[in-house]
Design a protein around this motif. Structure first.
Motif, PDB file in Angstrom:
ATOM      1  N   ARG A 213      12.283   6.154  -7.239  1.00 52.08           N
ATOM      2  CA  ARG A 213      11.561   7.282  -7.829  1.00 52.08           C
ATOM      3  C   ARG A 213      10.050   7.100  -7.710  1.00 52.08           C
ATOM      4  N   PHE A 214       9.587   5.879  -7.979  1.00 48.19           N
ATOM      5  CA  PHE A 214       8.155   5.613  -7.891  1.00 48.19           C
ATOM      6  C   PHE A 214       7.640   5.800  -6.471  1.00 48.19           C
ATOM      7  N   ARG A 215       8.376   5.267  -5.498  1.00 44.80           N
ATOM      8  CA  ARG A 215       7.916   5.367  -4.116  1.00 44.80           C
ATOM      9  C   ARG A 215       7.952   6.804  -3.606  1.00 44.80           C
ATOM     10  N   ALA A 216       8.989   7.525  -4.005  1.00 48.02           N
ATOM     11  CA  ALA A 216       9.042   8.937  -3.617  1.00 48.02           C
ATOM     12  C   ALA A 216       7.871   9.701  -4.228  1.00 48.02           C
ATOM     13  N   ASN A 217       7.522   9.380  -5.455  1.00 49.63           N
ATOM     14  CA  ASN A 217       6.386  10.034  -6.107  1.00 49.63           C
ATOM     15  C   ASN A 217       5.084   9.671  -5.405  1.00 49.63           C
ATOM     16  N   GLN A 218       4.962   8.401  -4.970  1.00 49.49           N
ATOM     17  CA  GLN A 218       3.764   7.984  -4.250  1.00 49.49           C
ATOM     18  C   GLN A 218       3.632   8.722  -2.920  1.00 49.49           C
ATOM     19  N   LEU A 219       4.730   8.877  -2.202  1.00 48.74           N
ATOM     20  CA  LEU A 219       4.680   9.612  -0.934  1.00 48.74           C
ATOM     21  C   LEU A 219       4.269  11.065  -1.162  1.00 48.74           C
ATOM     22  N   HIS A 220       4.788  11.641  -2.243  1.00 49.14           N
ATOM     23  CA  HIS A 220       4.446  13.031  -2.557  1.00 49.14           C
ATOM     24  C   HIS A 220       2.963  13.159  -2.894  1.00 49.14           C
ATOM     25  N   ARG A 221       2.463  12.249  -3.723  1.00 48.93           N
ATOM     26  CA  ARG A 221       1.047  12.295  -4.102  1.00 48.93           C
ATOM     27  C   ARG A 221       0.149  12.046  -2.903  1.00 48.93           C
ATOM     28  N   ALA A 222       0.557  11.115  -2.035  1.00 50.30           N
ATOM     29  CA  ALA A 222      -0.240  10.832  -0.845  1.00 50.30           C
ATOM     30  C   ALA A 222      -0.310  12.043   0.073  1.00 50.30           C
ATOM     31  N   ALA A 223       0.798  12.727   0.226  1.00 48.26           N
ATOM     32  CA  ALA A 223       0.810  13.908   1.087  1.00 48.26           C
ATOM     33  C   ALA A 223      -0.118  14.986   0.550  1.00 48.26           C
ATOM     34  N   ARG A 224      -0.112  15.194  -0.773  1.00 47.31           N
ATOM     35  CA  ARG A 224      -0.993  16.214  -1.357  1.00 47.31           C
ATOM     36  C   ARG A 224      -2.462  15.820  -1.219  1.00 47.31           C
ATOM     37  N   ALA A 225      -2.756  14.518  -1.410  1.00 48.64           N
ATOM     38  CA  ALA A 225      -4.150  14.074  -1.273  1.00 48.64           C
ATOM     39  C   ALA A 225      -4.609  14.131   0.184  1.00 48.64           C
ATOM     40  N   ALA A 226      -3.739  13.746   1.110  1.00 46.93           N
ATOM     41  CA  ALA A 226      -4.111  13.761   2.523  1.00 46.93           C
ATOM     42  C   ALA A 226      -4.343  15.181   3.028  1.00 46.93           C
ATOM     43  N   ALA A 227      -3.635  16.126   2.433  1.00 41.41           N
ATOM     44  CA  ALA A 227      -3.796  17.522   2.867  1.00 41.41           C
ATOM     45  C   ALA A 227      -5.182  18.060   2.569  1.00 41.41           C
ATOM     46  N   GLU A 228      -5.913  17.412   1.647  1.00 45.22           N
ATOM     47  CA  GLU A 228      -7.255  17.863   1.294  1.00 45.22           C
ATOM     48  C   GLU A 228      -8.336  17.197   2.140  1.00 45.22           C
ATOM     49  N   CYS A 229      -7.950  16.287   3.044  1.00 50.27           N
ATOM     50  CA  CYS A 229      -8.927  15.577   3.882  1.00 50.27           C
ATOM     51  C   CYS A 229      -9.234  16.398   5.138  1.00 50.27           C
ATOM     52  N   GLU A 230     -10.522  16.617   5.397  1.00 50.21           N
ATOM     53  CA  GLU A 230     -10.893  17.334   6.614  1.00 50.21           C
ATOM     54  C   GLU A 230     -10.686  16.471   7.843  1.00 50.21           C
ATOM     55  N   ASP A 231     -10.934  15.168   7.720  1.00 51.73           N
ATOM     56  CA  ASP A 231     -10.797  14.236   8.844  1.00 51.73           C
ATOM     57  C   ASP A 231      -9.385  13.649   8.835  1.00 51.73           C
ATOM     58  N   PRO A 232      -8.567  13.868   9.858  1.00 51.41           N
ATOM     59  CA  PRO A 232      -7.212  13.300   9.882  1.00 51.41           C
ATOM     60  C   PRO A 232      -7.204  11.776   9.786  1.00 51.41           C
ATOM     61  N   ALA A 233      -8.233  11.102  10.330  1.00 48.21           N
ATOM     62  CA  ALA A 233      -8.291   9.639  10.254  1.00 48.21           C
ATOM     63  C   ALA A 233      -8.453   9.196   8.801  1.00 48.21           C
ATOM     64  N   GLU A 234      -9.242   9.950   8.029  1.00 48.67           N
ATOM     65  CA  GLU A 234      -9.370   9.641   6.602  1.00 48.67           C
ATOM     66  C   GLU A 234      -8.041   9.856   5.891  1.00 48.67           C
TER      67      GLU A 234
END
Length: 492
Positions: free
Chosen positions: A300-321
């Motif tokens: 559950r924790f890891r699935a939540n981390q993947l979900h949070r990471a995906a939402r945070a990464a979606a806000e990055c203009e630079d794909p490398a970031e």
């Protein structure tokens, strides 16, 4: 108080002088201590003290059926004092109903001519007219000539006897057939009694465990267990069961087990004040259930981390970031350090046929302390990995690779980490391949220090999920960079 007649057959039932060895003296009631000699000037005083100290009610008859002895417990149960009982003929009209007297007295008196003890159940009358169902044991009392001179009749209330029998039956069942472990630990914290289930759980025999320190039976968790036992001896039983993780020696090596344990302080019922005899330790193996709970919580924790990471990464203009964002979220509770290496010369569909394989560092977490991962800016500079480096093996195989220093000494472990260009405290490593659009982009490496366990298969699965997201972000960065370059060329 108890009474005894000092004439007639009293001497045969309770001699004033100790018996000579080899004689067939009176058979003592069950539960009474056998006197070794008179204490004080009169042996009758000792007999009276013994009778009054018995837990069972006792009545004795001479050969003619006259009551000769009546102790305090008999007075408590029926209400008749010794003065009222001693000297009566039988029980008729006072201790039993007239209608029942002949049958009951016949059964009792028959014990004078029967071998061993006779057990009966019947109702006796109390002084206030109530009835009490009792269970009795009666046996002959023989005189100096070996002939029956009377009998003793010990009795107790049936419910008290049944409670005693239930307690004994429960004790025997716990130590024979119980499906959980039961250990009686003495005041020195050493096993005094071990049931079959507990012996199997400890990996030893029932007698082999007795009297041994707990440290000889367990490799881990001994301090926590001894602390619990000491607390119970001093303060009493805890309000709820405790879950203890222990290490048990087995022929295959040490095994970690989780035992849900309950503790009971044992005190002697014979002492005026509670005297701790030890601790009753009851436990059940819940290792599989606890491991299942831990695995479910971790998923559950890891699935939540993947979900949070995906939402945070979606806000990055630079794909490398965005790739470093995925890396940071993956580290939480998983690893101490992480590295991202790209294949030099561009991604390939078949790394094995692409000539000498070289990797360059594009992102890493700080090795000197905590902090977010960052792009290194080392594009175009190869990392000096040896040919057998796990990251190179991961890219060549296009699959995950685990590595570890094992049980090497600290100096060798540091040298092992330095040779692979990892932080000095690294003892476990996991490399996952970066794949996107059917091409190998590189590898992400997760590193753990000595305070963590080695990577397992479930960890590799999680690392592969993170690697897919990092690879997608890096591939997008490549495409974006190529598109920007093309626009700049067209503009020129």
């Amino acid at each position: 108080m108890s009474a005894s007649r000092r004439s007639g057959t009293t001497d045969e039932l309770g001699p004033d002088e100790p018996e000579r060895s080899g004689g067939d003296g009176p058979t003592p009631p069950e539960g009474a201590e056998t006197p070794v000699g008179p204490v004080g000037p009169d042996g009758t005083d000792l007999l009276a003290a013994l009778l009054d100290g018995m837990d069972a009610a006792l009545c004795a008859f001479d050969g003619d059926g006259i009551v000769t002895h009546w102790n305090r417990e008999a007075e408590r149960i029926l209400g008749w004092s010794a003065a009222e009982a001693v000297g009566r003929h039988g029980f008729a009209g006072w201790a039993v109903r007239e209608a029942d007297a002949e049958d009951i007295e016949g059964r009792l008196m028959s014990a004078m001519h029967a071998p061993g003890r006779q057990v009966h159940e019947f109702a006796l009358l109390t002084k206030d007219g109530g009835r009490v169902l009792v269970r009795s044991q009666s046996a002959a009392v023989r005189g100096p000539d070996g002939k029956p001179a009377g009998l003793y009749f010990a009795f107790s209330e049936v419910h008290a006897q049944i409670d005693l029998e239930r307690s004994i039956a429960l004790s025997e069942a716990l130590f024979d057939d119980a499906s959980w472990g039961v250990v009686l630990v003495d005041a020195d914290l050493r096993p005094a009694v071990v049931n079959a289930h507990a012996a199997r759980a400890l990996g030893t025999g029932r007698t082999a465990a007795l009297g041994r320190p707990l440290g000889d039976l367990l490799t881990r968790g001994v301090e926590e267990l001894e602390n619990a036992l000491t607390h119970v001896l001093a303060e009493g039983a805890p309000p709820a069961p405790a879950e203890l993780w222990v290490g048990v020696r087995t022929p295959e090596g040490e095994k970690r087990r989780c035992w849900r344990s309950g503790f009971l302080r044992l005190a002697s019922p014979l002492a005026e004040e509670p005297v701790p005899l030890g601790v009753g330790w009851i436990f059940q193996d819940v290792t599989e259930a606890k491991q299942g709970e831990q695995e479910a919580s971790l998923l559950r924790f890891r699935a939540n981390q993947l979900h949070r990471a995906a939402r945070a990464a979606a806000e990055c203009e630079d794909p490398a970031e965005a790739a470093t964002v995925h890396l940071d979220f993956a580290l939480a509770g998983f690893a101490d350090h992480a590295l991202v290496d790209r294949v030099m010369g561009g991604a390939s569909a078949d790394a094995e046929g692409a000539g000498p394989l070289r990797l360059m560092r594009v992102a890493a977490t700080p090795s000197g302390g905590p902090g977010p991962s960052a792009l290194t800016g080392h594009r175009g500079l190869p990392v000096r990995y040896g040919e057998a480096h796990p990251a190179l093996q991961c890219v060549a195989r296009a699959g995950s690779v685990r590595a570890g220093v094992g049980s090497a000494p600290a100096d060798e472990a540091r040298e092992w980490a330095r040779a692979r260009l990892w932080p000095d405290d690294t003892v476990h490593a996991l490399c996952a391949v970066l794949r996107s659009r059917g091409r190998t982009l590189g590898a992400v490496t997760f590193l753990r220090g000595g305070g963590r366990t080695a990577f397992e298969r479930s960890d590799a699965t999680y690392a592969e999920d993170v690697a897919v997201r990092i690879a997608a972000a890096l591939d997008l960065a490549d495409l974006t960079g190529a598109a920007d370059a093309a626009r700049r060329g067209e503009g020129a």
